[in-house]
Design a protein around this motif. Structure first.
Motif, short mmCIF file in Angstrom:
data_model
loop_
_atom_site.label_atom_id
_atom_site.label_comp_id
_atom_site.label_asym_id
_atom_site.label_seq_id
_atom_site.Cartn_x
_atom_site.Cartn_y
_atom_site.Cartn_z
N GLN A 1 51.52 35.51 43.70
CA GLN A 1 50.43 34.76 43.06
C GLN A 1 49.12 35.55 43.12
O GLN A 1 48.37 35.61 42.15
N ASN A 2 48.84 36.19 44.25
CA ASN A 2 47.62 37.00 44.37
C ASN A 2 47.64 38.18 43.42
O ASN A 2 46.60 38.53 42.84
N ILE B 1 46.80 36.92 39.95
CA ILE B 1 45.37 36.61 39.84
C ILE B 1 44.58 37.91 39.64
O ILE B 1 43.67 37.97 38.81
N ASN C 1 45.17 39.22 36.10
CA ASN C 1 44.42 38.39 35.15
C ASN C 1 42.95 38.78 35.17
O ASN C 1 42.31 38.89 34.12
N HIS C 2 42.40 39.00 36.35
CA HIS C 2 40.99 39.41 36.47
C HIS C 2 40.76 40.76 35.78
O HIS C 2 39.79 40.93 35.04
#
Length: 93
Positions: free
Chosen positions: A33-34, A37, A40-41
Motif C-alpha cells: 500500500q505504501n 501511494i 501515485n504521488h
C-alpha cells in the motif's frame, strides 16, 4: 507473465484492491500500500498531470464547487488524470 511498463493511477488502484482482496491480512500488505501511494504521488508530480489538474480546477468556483455548465469538462479532466499511463521510470522513482 510480463509486467506492463506503463501504468495509470487507476491501474495502481485496481492492483492494490486485488492485493487487499486476496492478501489483506498479510504482513506485507502495508508495504504494498505504501508503494502504491508513493507511485501515485510521483505520477501527480509530473508536468502532464499538473496541466490536467489546472484545467480541471478551472471548472470549479473558488469555493471548490464544480460550475454547473462545466460538469462534463471537469469529469473529463478527472478521468484523464486517473487513466493517463506513465512509464515505469515515473512511478518507480
Amino acid at each position: 507473465m510480463t509486467i506492463p511498463t506503463m501504468k495509470s493511477k487507476k491501474d495502481l488502484s485496481m492492483q492494490i484492491q486485488r492485493i487487499r482482496a486476496v492478501h489483506g491480512r498479510h504482513r506485507l500488505y502495508g508495504r504494498a500500500q505504501n508503494i502504491v501511494i508513493r507511485y501515485n504521488h510521483n505520477m501527480s508530480m509530473t508536468g502532464e498531470n499538473d496541466a490536467l489538474w489546472r484545467k480541471h480546477m478551472r471548472c470549479h468556483y473558488l469555493g471548490g464547487t464544480v460550475r454547473p455548465e462545466m460538469e462534463g469538462t471537469a469529469a473529463y479532466y478527472l478521468k484523464l488524470m486517473n487513466e493517463t499511463k506513465y512509464s515505469k521510470a515515473v512511478y518507480a522513482k
